[in-house]
Every structure is written in structure tokens, then in C-alpha cells.
Design an enzyme around this catalytic site. Structure first.
Site, PDB file in Angstrom:
ATOM      1  N   HIS A  19      29.979   3.936  39.812  1.00  0.00           N
ATOM      2  CA  HIS A  19      29.876   3.780  38.092  1.00  0.00           C
ATOM      3  C   HIS A  19      28.380   2.826  38.008  1.00  0.00           C
ATOM      4  O   HIS A  19      28.750   2.207  38.251  1.00  0.00           O
ATOM      5  CB  HIS A  19      31.540   3.214  38.161  1.00  0.00           C
ATOM      6  N   ASP A  73      38.220   8.412  37.740  1.00  0.00           N
ATOM      7  CA  ASP A  73      38.252   9.549  37.454  1.00  0.00           C
ATOM      8  C   ASP A  73      38.594  10.027  39.202  1.00  0.00           C
ATOM      9  O   ASP A  73      39.627  11.621  39.732  1.00  0.00           O
ATOM     10  CB  ASP A  73      37.334  10.651  37.304  1.00  0.00           C
TER      11      ASP A  73
HETATM   12  N1  ACO Z   1      27.074  10.388  45.224  1.00  0.00           N
HETATM   13  C1  ACO Z   1      26.244  10.007  46.400  1.00  0.00           C
HETATM   14  N2  ACO Z   1      25.097   9.065  45.672  1.00  0.00           N
HETATM   15  C2  ACO Z   1      25.228   8.959  44.296  1.00  0.00           C
HETATM   16  C3  ACO Z   1      26.951   8.598  43.773  1.00  0.00           C
HETATM   17  C4  ACO Z   1      28.121   9.752  44.249  1.00  0.00           C
HETATM   18  N3  ACO Z   1      28.637   9.855  44.156  1.00  0.00           N
HETATM   19  N4  ACO Z   1      26.449   7.741  42.404  1.00  0.00           N
HETATM   20  C5  ACO Z   1      24.866   7.291  42.767  1.00  0.00           C
HETATM   21  N5  ACO Z   1      24.784   8.292  43.698  1.00  0.00           N
HETATM   22  C6  ACO Z   1      23.640   7.111  44.255  1.00  0.00           C
HETATM   23  C7  ACO Z   1      22.373   8.097  43.695  1.00  0.00           C
HETATM   24  O1  ACO Z   1      21.422   8.293  44.036  1.00  0.00           O
HETATM   25  C8  ACO Z   1      21.102   6.629  43.777  1.00  0.00           C
HETATM   26  O2  ACO Z   1      20.633   6.254  45.320  1.00  0.00           O
HETATM   27  P1  ACO Z   1      19.614   6.061  45.432  1.00  0.00           P
HETATM   28  O3  ACO Z   1      19.420   4.547  45.116  1.00  0.00           O
HETATM   29  O4  ACO Z   1      18.802   6.040  47.140  1.00  0.00           O
HETATM   30  O5  ACO Z   1      18.287   7.071  44.341  1.00  0.00           O
HETATM   31  C9  ACO Z   1      22.108   5.981  43.803  1.00  0.00           C
HETATM   32  O6  ACO Z   1      22.783   5.950  44.233  1.00  0.00           O
HETATM   33  C10 ACO Z   1      21.811   5.416  42.147  1.00  0.00           C
HETATM   34  O7  ACO Z   1      22.431   6.011  41.520  1.00  0.00           O
HETATM   35  P2  ACO Z   1      22.080   6.034  40.027  1.00  0.00           P
HETATM   36  O8  ACO Z   1      22.450   7.266  39.340  1.00  0.00           O
HETATM   37  O9  ACO Z   1      21.714   4.970  39.634  1.00  0.00           O
HETATM   38  O10 ACO Z   1      24.041   5.303  39.027  1.00  0.00           O
HETATM   39  P3  ACO Z   1      23.716   4.956  37.530  1.00  0.00           P
HETATM   40  O11 ACO Z   1      24.863   4.263  37.487  1.00  0.00           O
HETATM   41  O12 ACO Z   1      23.011   5.179  37.237  1.00  0.00           O
HETATM   42  O13 ACO Z   1      25.013   6.411  37.925  1.00  0.00           O
HETATM   43  C11 ACO Z   1      27.021   8.025  37.810  1.00  0.00           C
HETATM   44  C12 ACO Z   1      26.255   6.321  37.987  1.00  0.00           C
HETATM   45  C13 ACO Z   1      26.601   9.133  37.030  1.00  0.00           C
HETATM   46  C14 ACO Z   1      28.950   7.479  37.750  1.00  0.00           C
HETATM   47  C15 ACO Z   1      27.166   7.943  39.416  1.00  0.00           C
HETATM   48  O14 ACO Z   1      27.602   7.320  40.748  1.00  0.00           O
HETATM   49  C16 ACO Z   1      27.934   9.957  39.817  1.00  0.00           C
HETATM   50  O15 ACO Z   1      26.641  10.682  39.048  1.00  0.00           O
HETATM   51  N6  ACO Z   1      28.734   9.424  40.397  1.00  0.00           N
HETATM   52  C17 ACO Z   1      29.355  10.927  39.876  1.00  0.00           C
HETATM   53  C18 ACO Z   1      30.165  11.139  39.363  1.00  0.00           C
HETATM   54  C19 ACO Z   1      31.441  10.661  38.567  1.00  0.00           C
HETATM   55  O16 ACO Z   1      32.134  10.484  39.161  1.00  0.00           O
HETATM   56  N7  ACO Z   1      31.146   9.997  37.130  1.00  0.00           N
HETATM   57  C20 ACO Z   1      32.158   9.668  36.506  1.00  0.00           C
HETATM   58  C21 ACO Z   1      31.731   7.974  36.496  1.00  0.00           C
HETATM   59  S1  ACO Z   1      32.912   7.242  35.294  1.00  0.00           S
HETATM   60  C22 ACO Z   1      33.224   8.035  33.696  1.00  0.00           C
HETATM   61  O17 ACO Z   1      32.644   8.608  33.127  1.00  0.00           O
HETATM   62  C23 ACO Z   1      34.545   7.614  33.371  1.00  0.00           C
END
Ligand code: ACO
Length: 380
Positions: free
Chosen positions: A258, A315
Site C-alpha cells: 500500500h 483488497d
Molecule cells: N508484490 C511484490 N512486490 C511488491 C508488491 C507486491 N504486491 N508491492 C510492492 N512491491 C515491491 C516493489 O516492486 C518495490 O520493490 P523494489 O523496492 O525492489 O523496487 C517495493 O515493493 C516498493 O513498491 P512500490 O511500487 O514503490 O510501492 P508503492 O507504494 O508505489 O505501490 C501499490 C503501492 C501500488 C499498492 C503496490 O504495492 C501494488 O501494486 N500492490 C499490488 C496491487 C494492489 O493490491 N493494489 C491495491 C492497493 S489498495 C487500494 O487501492 C484500495
């Protein structure tokens, strides 16, 4: 930096706190229904008995959909994504229910708000009926907000449909969990569009489009698709976690991570509990719930997820509950939109009433060429 000041929702991502107008999400889920929480977000205070009754009456009165609007559904392919229909229908409300210049502006806003909260529920149920090729079921004054929704979705003339009180409770709680989350992608879209003085229906329609993306509201659908695929392919929880850790796989663990929460999303805890309660009712086990719980266990103890503070978000478990209620996977994001509606409205109103009241205009850092001369077409 903060994009605005807002008194609607407080989120503390480090401690996993979520409050609407100062009330903890746990407190609201346990002690209020969705209509009360919608009232709280939109009006600022929880309703008393008389206000609650009046609001429910207004919601019932506004719940029918203009007859001509009903014909729109028929023009959409059966397979159209429900979110595309929902966005189009929401903005169409402004054509069928235009602003009335001759009434008190405050009352006008009240009417637009209750129409939207009420009719969006009807629209979502009609989208489902259209997808199934079935006749629409109109809302009834006899039912509460959530009962009405379930009845409009599932009532049948050939199979007896009994509204399950546990599903009514689950729906109320799920809608409350989704009702607001400060300046997320869709709410920011609603505020920004609203800042141009675009009407409420148009602004909310933009929010619906923003919510559709799989990184935002579309994640609940993506979680179920991921669990179904893993179940079909006989992947273990560890296989899924391993895939999600491979950067070049393009595979993320959906329902994890998140932008704000760097600990457990407080909504995920409530959703998990609710999910266990709803699935336990039938006495049957659900292999997808079992896989989800195993997946959570493996992921939260994995160093990749720990180092990046990736925990289940709202979710992760909600889709399993929607699925049990009978809502098809491609409609999960519509359910999220139905819940988020009061939050969008509250933010639209807050911006609208802000005495600063300027159009939103983020600045950018330009990174393109500074100045160039156009070359003749043949010389390029
Ligand atoms: N699975 C695996 N790796 C992940 C995940 C995941 N679900 N989420 C983040 N990471 C990793 C990224 O690859 C990144 O790795 P790095 O540092 O080696 O490059 C690190 O964790 C940080 O991730 P960011 O993308 O910078 O995190 P951000 O805060 O921008 O993104 C997000 C948050 C978009 C929710 C992301 O975690 C994601 O895509 N999750 C899966 C989709 C999801 O569940 N979305 C619902 C969000 S809640 C809502 O909208 C109600």
C-alpha cells in the site's frame, strides 16, 4: 507535500490507523450501518434517529432510475466491463437530473447527493441484470439500503430468493470499509475535476474511471483471479510468493502493499475476520480462502515482504466475501465504487465549500527540449 487540507479522513500508515471524521474504522463497522457512515462522511456528524429516518426515506424516494435511462443498458454488449457502464451511467445522471436553478442551492446539493448514493446502487444492480440477460428488479421501500441491493441483484421469479441477514451485515461492513481513504487516486481525481466547478455526477464519474485500474480498486478482482489461477495450476503459497519476488516476472502479489500503510491495513484485519465468518456459515471450506490465509502467512514472514513493509491491504480478503455473496468477479470494483461514493461526495463538497476555491492546477518539472525550429517535412 499535502495537496489540500481536509477534515474527513485520518490515515496513519505507520500505526495502521483509519478514522472517518474522528471515529475509528473498527468502531464504525461494529456500531453503524453504511447509510449512517455515508451521512457522517457527507454531513460531518452521525445522524440522530430522526435524521437517520429522513435520510433513509430520501434515499428510497430517489432510488428509481428514469425509464429512458433504463434503455441505455440494452445498448451495451453483455460482456462490457461493468466499470465502463457504471462510469457512463453516472455521468448520464447529470442529463436526466439536471440542476434546478429555482431551488435553494443547499437543497439542490442534498438532492444530487442522495440521488447519486441511491441511484448508483440501482445502476450497479441493473448492470448485473443486463449482463445476465434478465429483467430489472426495481428497489422497494420495504428494504434497507443493503437489503434492497441484494434483492435487486438476485431476486428471481423462478427460484425463491431469501435475503441472508449475514450477507446484509457483510455488505454493510464492506461498504463502510471502502467509504473513504483520504487523497487516494480516485478521490484526488474527484476533487480535481470538481475544482473546475464540474457537477457532482461528472466528477464522480471521473473517480469511477480512476478506481477501475488494477493498482487501485481493480485489485480486488485481480486478487481472486490470482488465487483462481494458482488453484488451477496447483501453485503453493510459496510458489506464488517466489513468483512475486522475481522482478522480471511482471507478477505482483495482488492485495499486498500500500502506498500509505507500511503495516497491516486496518481494513484488511476486519475483512479477514468477516471473510472467515461469512465462509464459515455454510460449513463448507473454500480452497481459495485457505490458499489466501496460507499466502498471507508465507508472505508476511518472507524477508522480501518484510524489508519492503508489504502487508495485506483491504483488497486481499474482500473479493472472497463478494464472491460468496454471489457477486461476479468483474463486478467487484463496482462494489468498491458503491462504498467509496460517500467519500468522493464528501471530498467534492469540501472542495466546493472551500473559500479558497481555486481550480486545481498541479505544477510540473519540465524535462523536454527547450526550444526547437520546425524543419521542412521533406528534411525531417
Ligand atoms: N508484490 C511484490 N512486490 C511488491 C508488491 C507486491 N504486491 N508491492 C510492492 N512491491 C515491491 C516493489 O516492486 C518495490 O520493490 P523494489 O523496492 O525492489 O523496487 C517495493 O515493493 C516498493 O513498491 P512500490 O511500487 O514503490 O510501492 P508503492 O507504494 O508505489 O505501490 C501499490 C503501492 C501500488 C499498492 C503496490 O504495492 C501494488 O501494486 N500492490 C499490488 C496491487 C494492489 O493490491 N493494489 C491495491 C492497493 S489498495 C487500494 O487501492 C484500495
Amino acid at each position: 507535500t499535502g495537496s489540500c487540507t481536509s477534515g474527513i479522513c485520518y490515515v496513519n500508515g505507520e500505526q495502521g490507523i483509519l478514522r472517518y471524521r474522528g471515529y475509528d474504522i473498527e468502531d464504525l463497522v461494529e456500531n453503524c450501518d453504511f447509510v449512517e457512515v455515508a451521512y457522517l462522511l457527507i454531513k460531518g456528524e452521525l445522524p440522530n434517529t430522526a435524521e437517520r429516518r429522513r435520510y433513509a426515506e430520501l434515499l428510497n424516494k430517489e432510488s428509481l432510475l428514469h425509464h429512458d435511462m433504463q434503455s441505455f443498458f440494452r445498448s451495451y454488449p453483455f460482456k462490457a466491463h461493468p466499470m465502463s457502464v457504471l462510469a457512463a451511467m453516472s455521468v448520464s445522471l447529470s442529463a436526466f437530473y439536471p440542476e434546478m436553478g429555482d431551488i435553494d442551492p443547499e437543497l439542490q446539493v442534498d438532492l444530487a447527493v442522495t440521488r447519486l448514493v441511491s441511484k448508483v446502487r440501482t445502476i450497479i444492480a441493473f448492470i448485473y441484470r443486463h449482463m445476465k440477460g434478465e429483467d430489472f428488479v426495481n428497489p422497494s421501500y420495504k428494504y434497507s439500503y443493503c437489503e434492497n441491493f441484494l434483492n435487486m441483484m438476485f431476486k428471481s421469479s423462478v427460484i425463491e430468493y431469501q435475503i441472508n441477514p449475514l450477507y446484509v451485515k457483510a455488505l454493510n461492513q464492506l461498504l463502510i470499509l471502502h467509504a473513504d481513504h483520504e487523497q487516494n487516486c480516485s478521490t484526488t481525481a474527484v476533487r480535481l475535476i470538481g475544482s473546475s466547478d464540474a457537477n457532482l455526477y461528472a466528477s464522480v464519474s471521473a473517480g469511477i474511471c480512476a478506481l477501475w485500474g488494477p493498482k487501485h480498486g481493480g485489485a480486488n478482482q485481480a486478487v481472486i483471479e490470482m488465487l483462481e489461477l494458482a488453484h488451477e495450476q496447483k501453485w503453493s503459497a510459496q510458489d506464488i510468493v517466489n513468483k512475486a519476488k522475481q522482478k522480471d516476472s511482471g507478477f505482483l502479489l495482488m492485495g499486498f502493499g500500500h502506498r500509505v500503510y507500511k503495516t497491516y491495513d486496518p481494513r484488511a484485519k476486519i475483512a479477514k475476520r468477516l471473510c472467515q465468518e461469512v465462509l464459515a456459515e455454510s460449513g463448507e471450506t473454500d480452497p481459495l480462502l485457505e490458499l489466501a490465509m496460507e499466502l498471507e502467512e508465507v508472505a508476511v514472514n518472507d524477508s522480501y515482504f518484510k524489508e519492503r513493509s508489504l502487508y495485506p491491504n483491504v483488497d486481499f480478503y474482500t473479493g472472497l466475501i463478494f464472491r460468496r455473496i454471489g457477486i461476479p468477479t468483474n463486478m467487484f470494483t463496482c462494489m468498491f465504487a458503491m462504498g467509496r461514493l460517500p467519500g468522493w461526495i464528501a471530498h467534492w463538497l469540501e472542495w466546493n465549500k472551500d473559500p479558497y476555491g481555486k481550480i486545481g492546477r498541479p505544477r510540473q518539472v519540465y524535462s523536454g527540449p527547450y526550444v526547437r525550429k520546425v524543419q521542412n517535412l521533406n528534411d525531417r
